[in-house]
Every structure is written in C-alpha cells, then in structure tokens.
Design a protein around this motif. Structure first.
Motif, PDB file in Angstrom:
ATOM      1  N   GLY A 145       0.806  -1.223   0.000  1.00  0.00           N
ATOM      2  CA  GLY A 145       0.000   0.000   0.000  1.00  0.00           C
ATOM      3  C   GLY A 145       0.834   1.266   0.000  1.00  0.00           C
ATOM      4  O   GLY A 145       1.939   1.322  -0.541  1.00  0.00           O
ATOM      5  N   GLN A 146       0.304   2.310   0.626  1.00  0.00           N
ATOM      6  CA  GLN A 146       0.999   3.591   0.681  1.00  0.00           C
ATOM      7  C   GLN A 146       2.123   3.574   1.714  1.00  0.00           C
ATOM      8  O   GLN A 146       3.163   4.165   1.546  1.00  0.00           O
ATOM      9  CB  GLN A 146       0.004   4.713   1.020  1.00  0.00           C
ATOM     10  N   PHE A 147       1.887   2.899   2.817  1.00  0.00           N
ATOM     11  CA  PHE A 147       2.834   2.802   3.938  1.00  0.00           C
ATOM     12  C   PHE A 147       3.431   4.175   4.288  1.00  0.00           C
ATOM     13  O   PHE A 147       4.625   4.427   4.152  1.00  0.00           O
ATOM     14  CB  PHE A 147       3.946   1.789   3.667  1.00  0.00           C
ATOM     15  N   VAL A 148       2.570   5.048   4.743  1.00  0.00           N
ATOM     16  CA  VAL A 148       2.975   6.393   5.144  1.00  0.00           C
ATOM     17  C   VAL A 148       2.866   6.514   6.659  1.00  0.00           C
ATOM     18  O   VAL A 148       1.806   6.268   7.237  1.00  0.00           O
ATOM     19  CB  VAL A 148       2.076   7.453   4.468  1.00  0.00           C
ATOM     20  N   ARG A 149       3.966   6.857   7.285  1.00  0.00           N
ATOM     21  CA  ARG A 149       4.027   7.048   8.747  1.00  0.00           C
ATOM     22  C   ARG A 149       3.381   5.879   9.497  1.00  0.00           C
ATOM     23  O   ARG A 149       2.628   6.042  10.436  1.00  0.00           O
ATOM     24  CB  ARG A 149       3.380   8.373   9.151  1.00  0.00           C
ATOM     25  N   GLN A 150       3.711   4.684   9.020  1.00  0.00           N
ATOM     26  CA  GLN A 150       3.165   3.483   9.647  1.00  0.00           C
ATOM     27  C   GLN A 150       4.267   2.717  10.369  1.00  0.00           C
ATOM     28  O   GLN A 150       5.439   2.798  10.001  1.00  0.00           O
ATOM     29  CB  GLN A 150       2.565   2.556   8.581  1.00  0.00           C
ATOM     30  N   LEU A 151       3.867   1.965  11.376  1.00  0.00           N
ATOM     31  CA  LEU A 151       4.775   1.033  12.033  1.00  0.00           C
ATOM     32  C   LEU A 151       4.272  -0.379  11.764  1.00  0.00           C
ATOM     33  O   LEU A 151       3.158  -0.588  11.278  1.00  0.00           O
ATOM     34  CB  LEU A 151       4.830   1.321  13.538  1.00  0.00           C
ATOM     35  N   LEU A 152       5.097  -1.341  12.127  1.00  0.00           N
ATOM     36  CA  LEU A 152       4.756  -2.745  11.946  1.00  0.00           C
ATOM     37  C   LEU A 152       4.326  -3.328  13.290  1.00  0.00           C
ATOM     38  O   LEU A 152       4.664  -2.782  14.352  1.00  0.00           O
ATOM     39  CB  LEU A 152       5.967  -3.493  11.400  1.00  0.00           C
TER      40      LEU A 152
END
Length: 805
Positions: free
Chosen positions: A280-287
């Motif tokens: 996806g976009q994976f913006v300001r995300q953590l795992l």
C-alpha cells in the motif's frame, strides 16, 4: 499535462533528500526542487532512533560522518535552530577480551582518522553512564564528539534552512514514472504534472528498488524490520548521558526525556520488509510489535543496565529501516544514465545525513565529491546485488552482524556459490577455503590434508597465516597455480580505441601489437580512477584486465569518456575467459613441458603477450603478474580451463607444484611493493604520489586526463608520497593502524602484511614531504607502540631479477 522544470530534482523528503537540497542551495545552486510523496520525514526518518556516531572502518566514510556533526553544530550554535542536538559523546562497552581488542583496534583506527577516541576502564565507563553494571567489563571506548538528536525536528530544521536558501520543497507529490531518451531522464511524471530536470536525485530510501524498477534498473536497496523500546522513567534525569553501545550484548541505548531510555538492538533473523513489494501507501506506519523476537535483546539489556528489569515498557517501536546489499550506503551517478544520482540505502541516515548531503551536492556541482567515497559508490555493485534472492538474505545477515564480533577477513555466509570458476570444485576438493568477491568464489588459502577447510580467524594470531606462509614460499621457491578467473576483463575496439585510451591513460598506449601495458587512468585533478593492465591485440583492439570488484567502476569510467560516434566499443569478456596464473622460478619449466609452443624468454619476454597451446588448448599467455616472480597469466576460453589446469598440475608434479590462494597473493605483493587500487591508491592520490610515476609517460605522448597536475608533480611539486616501513617483529596488523613520529600522527597504513621471504612486517602509508628524511617511526597496534623503519621499497627483489626470469 502541467509542465514543470528544475535544474536539480530530488525525489524523497527524508533526512538525506532534505540535506542534499540544503547543500545544493548553500553552494549557490538555483532551481532546486524536492518532491515528497507524503510529508517530510515520513519514510524511515521519523521513527529512527537518532544516534549520531562517526567512526566507521573507512577513513573517508568517517570523515563524511564528521561533516554531519560539524553541520549539526553549525545549525544549532551559529544559526540558532532548535532540534534537540545533544553532543554528549558515545560509549562502547567491551565485555570480553576480544571486545577489548576490538575497542583498542577501533581507537587506533580513530586516531589515524583524526577522531578523538579513548579506551577507558570499567569504573570510568560507569562514571559516564551510572546505570551500567561494571562487573565483568574489560573496559570501554569513548568518543566525546558523538551524540544524539531528534530525527524529525532535525530533518524539518534542515528543510527549513533549504527553503530559506531558495529550495522549493513540495509535499504530497508522488513520482509515477520516467521518460528516458539516449541515457537521460528527460521527464519525470508526477501526480502534479511532468517535470523536466537537468539532474534527478533518488533519495528514496526503502522505496528505491520500486522506483528503480520504473527506470529499468535494480537498485541494491531494500528494508528490514528494526525494533526498539522506550522504557518508563528510571527515576533520574538522563539527558546529559552519552549514547551507549554494548556490541557483545547486541544492544544500544539513547537517553530520552523524563528519565526514560531508548533501547534497541540487532538480533539474528530479523524480517525483510517489502519483499516482493512495499504494501500500500505505507505512510508514517509502524509494523506489529514482535515481543518474542525482542525478548532475547531485553534480557541482554538487563545484564548491561539492571534497572531495565525493574521499569516497564512505555512504547514499542517496530519500523522498517533502509538497508543495502552489503550494509553500506549507495551513492553516486548510476551507470548507464547521464543524469541519475543515487543517495539511498542509509542504515544510519541520521548520523550520515549532513555529510552525505554535502558529498552528493559536491558530486553534482563539481563533478566529484571532495572525499573519495569508493566504499559507498554504486559502482561497487554488480547486477546480481540488486536481485531479491541476493539482497534480502545478505541484508538480514549484515543486520545480524551489525554488533556481532567480526574478525578481520571474516566472510559473508548467505548468497554464496553465485559466480563459480570452472576450477571451483577441483580446488574445493584440494582443500580450498573460499571467500567471496563481487559474487565470485575465490580461494583464500588451502587446508592441507587432515586440516578442516574452515577459515581460522583471530585478532592476534589467525590460524590461516601458517598455511598462507607455505603457499607464499611455494611461489618464491618452486611453482604454483593461482585461479584468477574472477578478474574483470574487457575488450575495447574500434577505429577510435587508441585515441580514447591515449586520452584516458597516463602511459603511452601506442605500443607494438602483443605489448602488455600496466597503467593508470586519472581524473582531471590527477587522482587515480583506475589501475589496470592492457594487452594490445591489434591496431584497433585492446584487452583490459582489472580487479574482480572494479569491473563496473572501470568500464563505467571508460564509457563516460567514450565518443558518441560509434568509433569505440567496449565488450565485457569476464565470463568468456578463465585465468590460470602459473608462477614461480620453475614456472617456465612446467609450462614448457605442458606446451608445444616456444615459451622461452626470447619468444615471450616480460610485458609481452602471445597465443600459446597448452596441451591441446589455445590460451593467451601474458607475461605480467602481481606476486613479483617469473610467471604467465594464462587467459583461457572458459570451456578449456579445467583441462588446462589439470594438464599443468600433472606437468608440475615432479617440481612440487602447489595451489595458492588470495591471502598469499597479498603477502607476496606487499613484499614486492605493488599497489592496490582503493587501498594504496585512490582518486585522492596520483600515480606519482603512489610511487608508479614511471608509468606516467610525458615525453612519448600528447595530452591526457590529469597531465597538467602530473607534470607539475614530476617537475618537483610533489608534496606527499607512498612510503614503505618495516620491522622484524611479526605484528598482528589488519589495516588502518596509526603511524607516528613521537606523539604526532603522521599517517595511517594503506597496506599491511608479513613478508615471509624477507621475514619482516611491511606496512605502507603516505608521508608529507617534511617527513621524507625521517628514518624512525612508530606504529600503534591495539593500543601498543612498535618501532618501524622507513625504507626505500620494494623490500623484495628491487632489481626485478626474479620477475624477469
């Protein structure tokens, strides 16, 4: 479609991209545009831990990181920006004997790099960081100029400064595609329209591979998961403490506000991120946090700082961090493109950000960075490095070894057996202990019968040295075979070939057909861009041989300077030719027994090449070598290589023929005073400074790159030169040791080794003119000083009697 233009278009708004924009505008460049798909810092920058350390194994990488500290100091102290830069130093604990040796080695290296680092006692370490458990520690190393910073506010501060200097930073703009024509990116298609740009810079971190795919290239950059925790308060104010690393326990610490600690580490078997693609976009995300995987690190941290066993965890961070195929940065002009600059793969981008931005800006504006950055240059990679099958296993391995003990000469274990010589299995069966260079398996040394073929590593007395010494003696006293099939090999041909090479090389290339020409290629400043050997095969045809890891670099240098009129062609022959080097005082005797051709000196003199028959196989025999003995490099069509090796091996049985690996080559070549590009000579040094001024032919040829500088040096304007030093002690050297006069640091070692024939430790390093007349120096090794003597080299066979046979 809306049209936009920029002189310099930077893609990526993390710390690296913002720093490049800042430095370009600081250098007076106009029309600098940065595009960020989301908001600034929202890739890996925002969740970075924020440690700023400077010492690395390369002097120029360390210098680059020192420039980051200088920049952060300037922004905070002179320009008054606020980004929580705390220059509290860094502490590296040594919990075992070998870690203490490692700390002493690093301190010696730091001294030669002009970086202050001191080795201190466990009690002194506890004074600096009171939370540590000092029992069981051997000591520690302290660098006072390191520190830590808040990554997001630092990045915003740099971006703000770039804007004030005229930079145009646009957020929420996504790059969708590129239009390429004639090796140039002519248009960048984005969500706000199309951009035309003179230069395009990819500072795209973990997205580099996906962006690169749109350009038809495999950028060897990826990402892996990295976890750290923020503890609850320890009960005291910690902001003044240094950062802390305990490599034996695999953990690092950063003081945080409110008495909290940031604790992270490098465990085995981290998970790759973005394979096969970033979701996806994976913006300001953590795992999702992986507590099971972090638990072993938490237990180790409890040994280092027992207080963490008592305080809770306030926050758990698991985020993807950029990585490259060899764990180091990817910088420089991408081969095959005229206007694509890479700045990616930054595992420790916060520490590198300021200096890397400055180097990239210099590279773009001035044509080259002020520091030679070969260890970080994109041209160190070959096509296989950017594949998922190579890059991810290697990145996970490098991550696991970030703190694990790595002994000098230790090899990677993943993604091996990739490029195999036709002799691979024969030599493996003969006891070869293999290392890897640019994907090639190469014998390091040979284990005799009864010895396990496993590398024997140690800081002080590695076991392999005994066996490499025997191989060294075989070359000097009898005859040996060396598999050098991993050489990079090219043919340069066409009506313009001679003119091109005359312009690029320092030597006169207009030699008779069959001549072997060892030469250098320089840049306009006289720095050495390549150290290569040519064989003139025809009027318009030259065969070039260079090191296993330098093929992409050296061929790119030639292609950058090739005319566009089709008069010169460059063909990669690496896979088509195997190389068996037969060397030693009895090599001609063995070759004569195996060949129906005339191999006498009259028929094949030194620095000559001609076609021979070995058994029934056609080979090109080249009278040159890297070990300083009579020898014949046999360049063989690949399919004949095993046959030729077997034929020579059989012919040499009566005179004690031996197999020899690359560790012995190293001791042989340093005894003979031969230089190694990227170590003894780099773009920072000229051939004259490196002691190969005889290759610079001023009288017999016209203008060539770097001539004016080299001419001035030959006329007497030489300010430094590569010198040779010896001692009778057999010292445990690994490179980068400090050379001193009294307490003054005057050089560092560029090459080190023990000469088994001359029975001396030999080191080389550059000396400024003021020190040329000095005879006695000292060498710092693991914190101890040893006297060394400056001698005129080479130490072995200065008259070349053995070499000429």
């Amino acid at each position: 479609m809306t049209q936009h233009s920029a002189k310099h278009l930077i893609v990526g708004g993390g710390i690296i991209g913002c720093s490049i924009a800042y430095h370009l505008t600081r250098m007076g460049e106009n029309d600098v545009v940065l595009l960020e798909r989301a908001s600034l810092t929202e890739g890996a920058t925002w969740h970075a831990a924020g440690l700023v350390g400077q010492l690395r194994s390369s002097r120029n990488t360390t210098r680059m990181l020192k420039k980051s500290v200088e920049m952060y100091d300037r922004l905070q102290n002179e320009e008054g920006m606020q980004f929580d830069w705390k220059k509290t130093g860094s502490l590296r604990l040594a919990a075992t004997r070998d870690r203490m040796l490692e700390a002493k080695r690093l301190a010696t290296m730091a001294r030669s790099f002009d970086l202050e680092m001191s080795v201190i006692s466990p009690a002194e370490a506890k004074e600096l960081f009171p939370l540590i458990e000092e029992n069981g520690l051997e000591g520690a190393a302290f660098i006072p100029s390191d520190g830590y910073v808040d990554p997001a506010s630092l990045c915003q501060a740099i971006a703000g400064a770039a804007r004030r200097q005229g930079g145009d930073i646009r957020q929420g703009v996504e790059v969708n595609d590129f239009i390429i024509s004639g090796g140039r990116i002519t248009q960048v298609e984005t969500s706000m329209g199309a951009f035309e740009a003179q230069n395009v810079v990819l500072a795209t971190g973990m997205w580099s591979r996906e962006i690169g795919a749109k350009l038809g290239i495999r950028i060897p950059a990826c990402a892996v998961e990295h976890q750290y925790i923020i503890t609850e308060s320890t009960g005291g104010e910690l902001g003044h403490l240094p950062t802390l690393r305990d490599p034996e326990r695999l953990v690092y610490y950063k003081p945080d506000v409110g008495g909290r600690l940031v604790i992270g580490g490098y465990e085995a078997n981290t998970l790759p991120f973005g394979n096969p693609k970033i979701p996806g976009q994976f913006v300001r995300q953590l795992l999702p946090e992986n507590i099971d995987r972090f638990l072993p690190l938490a237990k180790l941290a409890g040994q280092v700082t027992p207080v963490v066993n008592e305080v809770g965890i306030r926050q758990f961070i698991n985020g993807p961090i950029p990585y490259s195929a060899d764990g180091d940065f990817i910088m420089g002009w991408q081969p095959g493109f005229e206007n694509l600059m890479l700045a990616t793969g930054f595992l420790y981008g916060i520490a590198a950000g300021g200096g890397a931005g400055e180097m990239i800006a210099e590279w773009i504006v001035e044509g080259a960075p002020s520091l030679d950055l070969w260890p970080l240059d994109v041209r160190r990679f070959a096509p296989h490095h950017g594949t998922r099958a190579f890059m991810y296993p290697r990145a996970v391995e490098h991550y696991a070894h970030h703190y694990k003990m790595r002994y000098p000469g230790q090899e990677n274990e993943t993604a091996r057996q990739l490029r195999l010589s036709p002799l691979y299995q024969r030599l493996k069966d003969a006891g070869a202990v293999y290392g890897s260079k640019n994907g090639w398996e190469r014998p390091l040394w040979f284990a005799p019968e009864g010895v396990e073929p496993v590398d024997q590593l140690d800081f002080l007395d590695p076991g392999w040295k005994t066996y490499a010494a025997g191989e060294h003696r075989a070359v000097r006293e009898r005859v040996a075979l060396i598999d050098q099939s991993s050489f990079a090999k090219f043919e340069i041909l066409g009506s313009g070939a001679l003119n091109l090479l005359q312009r690029l090389c320092v030597s006169n290339m207009d030699k008779p057909i069959g001549s072997v020409i060892y030469t250098q290629m320089c840049n306009d400043a006289g720095g050495t861009e390549a150290d290569v050997t040519f064989v003139r095969r025809g009027v318009d045809r030259f065969y070039m041989v260079t090191g296993s890891g330098f093929g992409v670099h050296d061929s790119d240098w030639i292609q950058l300077n090739m005319p566009n009129d089709g008069s010169v062609h460059l063909i990669n022959l690496t896979s088509g030719k195997a190389v068996v080097n037969i060397v030693g005082p009895k090599s001609r005797e063995v070759l004569a027994a195996a060949s129906e051709s005339d191999v006498s000196d009259a028929a094949l003199g030194f620095a000559k090449a001609r076609e021979l028959i070995v058994g029934a196989a056609p080979v090109l025999a080249v009278r040159i070598g890297y070990v300083g003995e009579l020898g014949f490099e046999l360049h063989i069509p690949t399919e004949y290589a095993a046959y030729v090796y077997d034929f020579l091996w059989e012919a040499g049985q009566s005179v004690g023929i031996a197999n020899v690996g690359y560790r012995a080559i190293e001791s042989l070549r340093i005894e003979k005073g031969y230089i190694y590009w990227s170590g003894d000579v780099t773009p920072d040094y000229s051939p004259i400074e490196a002691g190969v001024g005889l290759r610079v032919h001023l009288k017999s040829k016209g203008d060539f790159k770097g001539r004016a500088v080299l001419e001035a040096q030959k006329r007497g304007n030489l300010q430094r030169k590569l010198c040779t030093f010896v001692t009778n002690e057999n010292l445990p050297l690994t490179g980068g040791e400090t050379i001193l006069i009294g307490e003054e640091v005057v050089s560092l070692t560029t090459s080190v080794g023990y000469g088994h024939t001359v029975k001396k430790t030999i080191v080389r390093g550059y000396l400024d003119k003021m020190h040329w007349g000095v005879g006695e120096f000292s060498l710092e090794v693991f914190g101890e000083r040893y006297p060394i003597i400056h001698v005129e080299g080479p130490v072995y066979d200065p008259q070349n009697l053995a070499l000429r046979g």
